[in-house]
Design a protein around this motif. Structure first.
Motif, mmCIF file in Angstrom:
data_model
loop_
_atom_site.group_PDB
_atom_site.id
_atom_site.type_symbol
_atom_site.label_atom_id
_atom_site.label_comp_id
_atom_site.label_asym_id
_atom_site.label_seq_id
_atom_site.Cartn_x
_atom_site.Cartn_y
_atom_site.Cartn_z
ATOM 1 N N ALA A 261 88.169 -59.978 73.673
ATOM 2 C CA ALA A 261 87.949 -58.613 73.192
ATOM 3 C C ALA A 261 87.313 -58.665 71.806
ATOM 4 O O ALA A 261 87.727 -59.452 70.954
ATOM 5 N N LEU A 262 86.302 -57.856 71.571
ATOM 6 C CA LEU A 262 85.621 -57.761 70.274
ATOM 7 C C LEU A 262 85.506 -56.290 69.902
ATOM 8 O O LEU A 262 85.362 -55.424 70.793
ATOM 9 N N GLY A 263 85.571 -55.998 68.556
ATOM 10 C CA GLY A 263 85.448 -54.608 68.171
ATOM 11 C C GLY A 263 85.380 -54.418 66.663
ATOM 12 O O GLY A 263 85.230 -55.373 65.890
ATOM 13 N N TYR A 264 85.525 -53.164 66.271
ATOM 14 C CA TYR A 264 85.464 -52.754 64.860
ATOM 15 C C TYR A 264 86.744 -52.001 64.539
ATOM 16 O O TYR A 264 87.197 -51.140 65.304
ATOM 17 N N ASN A 265 87.345 -52.307 63.323
ATOM 18 C CA ASN A 265 88.604 -51.691 62.931
ATOM 19 C C ASN A 265 88.469 -51.104 61.516
ATOM 20 O O ASN A 265 87.893 -51.724 60.632
ATOM 21 N N TYR A 266 89.040 -49.909 61.359
ATOM 22 C CA TYR A 266 89.055 -49.245 60.047
ATOM 23 C C TYR A 266 90.482 -48.836 59.734
ATOM 24 O O TYR A 266 91.178 -48.237 60.567
ATOM 25 N N GLN A 267 90.960 -49.123 58.509
ATOM 26 C CA GLN A 267 92.281 -48.728 58.035
ATOM 27 C C GLN A 267 92.131 -48.222 56.594
ATOM 28 O O GLN A 267 91.398 -48.811 55.797
ATOM 29 N N GLY A 268 92.867 -47.149 56.243
ATOM 30 C CA GLY A 268 92.769 -46.703 54.854
ATOM 31 C C GLY A 268 93.571 -45.467 54.535
ATOM 32 O O GLY A 268 94.066 -44.759 55.414
ATOM 33 N N VAL A 269 93.687 -45.258 53.213
ATOM 34 C CA VAL A 269 94.258 -44.037 52.661
ATOM 35 C C VAL A 269 93.236 -43.476 51.678
ATOM 36 O O VAL A 269 92.195 -44.091 51.434
ATOM 37 N N SER A 270 93.539 -42.361 51.115
ATOM 38 C CA SER A 270 92.584 -41.735 50.206
ATOM 39 C C SER A 270 92.268 -42.653 49.032
ATOM 40 O O SER A 270 93.169 -43.113 48.322
ATOM 41 N N GLY A 271 91.026 -42.951 48.833
ATOM 42 C CA GLY A 271 90.572 -43.788 47.738
ATOM 43 C C GLY A 271 90.664 -45.267 48.007
ATOM 44 O O GLY A 271 90.267 -46.069 47.167
ATOM 45 N N SER A 272 91.221 -45.651 49.151
ATOM 46 C CA SER A 272 91.355 -47.079 49.441
ATOM 47 C C SER A 272 91.268 -47.285 50.951
ATOM 48 O O SER A 272 91.935 -46.581 51.725
ATOM 49 N N HIS A 273 90.459 -48.217 51.403
ATOM 50 C CA HIS A 273 90.350 -48.475 52.845
ATOM 51 C C HIS A 273 89.926 -49.911 53.077
ATOM 52 O O HIS A 273 89.378 -50.581 52.185
ATOM 53 N N TYR A 274 90.158 -50.305 54.310
ATOM 54 C CA TYR A 274 89.735 -51.623 54.763
ATOM 55 C C TYR A 274 89.017 -51.450 56.103
ATOM 56 O O TYR A 274 89.410 -50.624 56.940
ATOM 57 N N SER A 275 87.991 -52.223 56.329
ATOM 58 C CA SER A 275 87.285 -52.204 57.623
ATOM 59 C C SER A 275 86.723 -53.589 57.914
ATOM 60 O O SER A 275 86.492 -54.376 56.991
ATOM 61 N N GLY A 276 86.511 -53.853 59.187
ATOM 62 C CA GLY A 276 85.981 -55.159 59.556
ATOM 63 C C GLY A 276 85.979 -55.365 61.061
ATOM 64 O O GLY A 276 86.150 -54.417 61.841
ATOM 65 N N PHE A 277 85.768 -56.552 61.466
ATOM 66 C CA PHE A 277 85.651 -56.874 62.884
ATOM 67 C C PHE A 277 87.017 -57.194 63.499
ATOM 68 O O PHE A 277 87.922 -57.702 62.826
ATOM 69 N N TYR A 278 87.095 -56.893 64.784
ATOM 70 C CA TYR A 278 88.331 -57.145 65.535
ATOM 71 C C TYR A 278 88.021 -58.122 66.658
ATOM 72 O O TYR A 278 86.977 -58.047 67.302
ATOM 73 N N GLY A 279 88.897 -59.053 66.906
ATOM 74 C CA GLY A 279 88.733 -59.991 68.016
ATOM 75 C C GLY A 279 90.073 -60.397 68.584
ATOM 76 O O GLY A 279 91.094 -60.387 67.878
ATOM 77 N N GLY A 280 90.080 -60.723 69.885
ATOM 78 C CA GLY A 280 91.317 -61.146 70.510
ATOM 79 C C GLY A 280 91.048 -61.859 71.822
ATOM 80 O O GLY A 280 89.969 -61.734 72.407
ATOM 81 N N VAL A 281 92.014 -62.624 72.267
ATOM 82 C CA VAL A 281 91.932 -63.317 73.555
ATOM 83 C C VAL A 281 93.251 -63.118 74.295
ATOM 84 O O VAL A 281 94.310 -62.938 73.683
ATOM 85 N N SER A 282 93.150 -63.126 75.627
ATOM 86 C CA SER A 282 94.369 -63.038 76.432
ATOM 87 C C SER A 282 94.950 -64.431 76.628
ATOM 88 O O SER A 282 94.248 -65.440 76.492
ATOM 89 N N ILE A 283 96.217 -64.467 76.965
ATOM 90 C CA ILE A 283 96.873 -65.742 77.255
ATOM 91 C C ILE A 283 97.102 -65.801 78.770
ATOM 92 O O ILE A 283 97.952 -65.080 79.308
ATOM 93 N N PRO A 284 96.310 -66.601 79.493
ATOM 94 C CA PRO A 284 96.357 -66.591 80.974
ATOM 95 C C PRO A 284 97.575 -67.330 81.522
ATOM 96 O O PRO A 284 97.481 -68.473 81.985
ATOM 97 N N LEU A 285 98.713 -66.644 81.500
ATOM 98 C CA LEU A 285 99.937 -67.271 82.004
ATOM 99 C C LEU A 285 100.308 -66.799 83.414
ATOM 100 O O LEU A 285 100.721 -67.598 84.249
#
Length: 394
Positions: A261-285
């Motif tokens: 999985a690939l994507g874009y993520n944004y997190q923040g409050v007023s006057g302060s935020h973080y953003s960047g890329f998102y990635g993940g893999v499944s665990i094939p159990l």
């Protein structure tokens, strides 16, 4: 004036002949293939299955999620977060599934070819039966005419008191029987035409020439079998199923690899935020557990099934071939014996000349008619057996 009339008549005959061309069996089979509603419906079914198979190789829909958290014990403004992500299986899975879809498509095409062969073989069988019914109708019509002439002669002799009532009644019964035979054949012809009309998509069969050239010889059993192995849709379908089941094993092995999985993520409050890329893999159990083993077991079954069905078909093919050979030998014996006898006509002339009594004539006539009917029946069965032997050529 007469010359102009002759030219006009010839021109009309030429015009009529140009638009009333007879069709042989091959031409009618092509027409039935184009018009048959079952084949048209099956083509639509195949198209729907192919599209469904391709849709299974699509990427899942992108996922958009968000959070807005205005409540709680905090010293900042409301917290917000959103994320957009695209998940997908490991890249090699898509190429492997694409190959599997192509093989499934070939499998569906061989399935259609088999359905087409079944329809055309059924149509060819009906056309062969129709041809021989029309041939038999011509023979029985001539016999009916002869029976009427014999009855008329017996009636005349009865009126002159030269024969008894028993001979008159027998002659009348023989004539009535021949009338019934012709009527029964005409009814059977109409039934066959109705069946052929259904196979032809509701269009009546027109312009069929009843003449059939019997192929006296066919290739050897091994030559025909090798042709069948290469061209028969059922055997091709078995090979296609076997090949696609092997590709299914490869597909399931690739599906053991983790999803991404690939994507874009944004997190923040007023006057302060973080953003960047998102990635993940499944665990094939759990998801792929036993699926590879199941695919491998299915492939082994398909291999075994192909061998079993092929062996069974070869046995049936040999049986049909040897029945054809035996019947062909007997038919040739009948044909060589009766081909130039012209027995019914000779008997009729002898009777009309007074060389036979009615009873002697009738007994002799039945003997030769039974033999002639037997030969005609054998000829029809030869054609039907040959249609079975050569159905891979349809």
């Amino acid at each position: 004036m007469n010359k102009h009339i002759v030219f006009a008549i010839c021109g009309c005959l030429f015009f009529v002949n140009g638009f009333s061309q007879d069709k042989n069996i091959e031409q009618l089979l092509n027409e039935i293939e184009q018009n048959n509603t079952e084949l048209k419906g099956y083509q639509s079914f195949i198209e729907s299955q192919q599209l469904e198979n391709r849709s299974n190789n699509n990427l899942p829909d992108p996922q958009l999620s968000g959070f807005y958290l205005p409540f709680g014990d905090n010293t900042t403004d409301a917290y917000s977060e959103y994320q957009i992500a695209q998940s997908f299986e490991f890249p090699t899975v898509y190429s492997s599934r694409s190959k599997w879809n192509d093989l499934k498509s070939m499998e569906l095409q061989t399935s259609y070819a088999q359905k087409r062969q079944e329809v055309l073989l059924k149509a060819k069988t009906l056309l062969i039966e129709l041809a021989f019914l029309q041939k038999q109708k011509g023979i029985e019509t001539e016999r009916r005419t002869q029976s009427k002439q014999v009855f008329d002669q017996i009636q005349e002799l009865f009126d002159k008191e030269q024969v008894g009532i028993l001979d008159l009644n027998k002659a009348k019964i023989a004539w009535i029987q021949e009338q019934f035979v012709v009527e029964q054949i005409e009814s059977d012809i109409q039934i066959l035409l109705s069946k052929l009309k259904t196979l032809n998509g509701g269009n009546a069969i027109a312009g069929f020439t009843p003449s059939i050239d019997l192929s006296i010889e066919v290739a050897s059993v091994e030559t025909l079998w090798q042709e069948k192995l290469s061209n028969d849709p059922l055997l091709q379908e078995l090979k296609a199923i076997e090949t696609s089941s092997l590709q299914k094993v490869k597909l399931e092995k690739n599906k053991v690899l983790p999803n991404v999985a690939l994507g874009y993520n944004y997190q923040g409050v007023s006057g302060s935020h973080y953003s960047g890329f998102y990635g993940g893999v499944s665990i094939p159990l759990w998801n792929s557990k036993n699926k590879v083993k199941a695919a491998e077991a299915n492939f082994e079954y398909q291999q075994s099934n192909t061998q079993v069905v092929t062996t069974s078909l070869y046995t049936q093919f040999q049986e049909t071939y040897y029945r054809y050979e035996l019947m062909l030998e007997k038919f040739n014996e009948y044909q060589n014996t009766m081909g130039n006898l012209n027995s019914e006509q000779l008997l009729f002339k002898a009777y009309m000349l007074g060389e036979y009594s009615f009873m002697d004539y009738y007994v002799e006539l039945q003997f030769y008619r039974n033999a002639s009917d037997k030969m005609l029946q054998m000829e029809k069965e030869l054609q039907l057996l040959q249609a079975q032997l050569l159905k891979h050529q349809l």
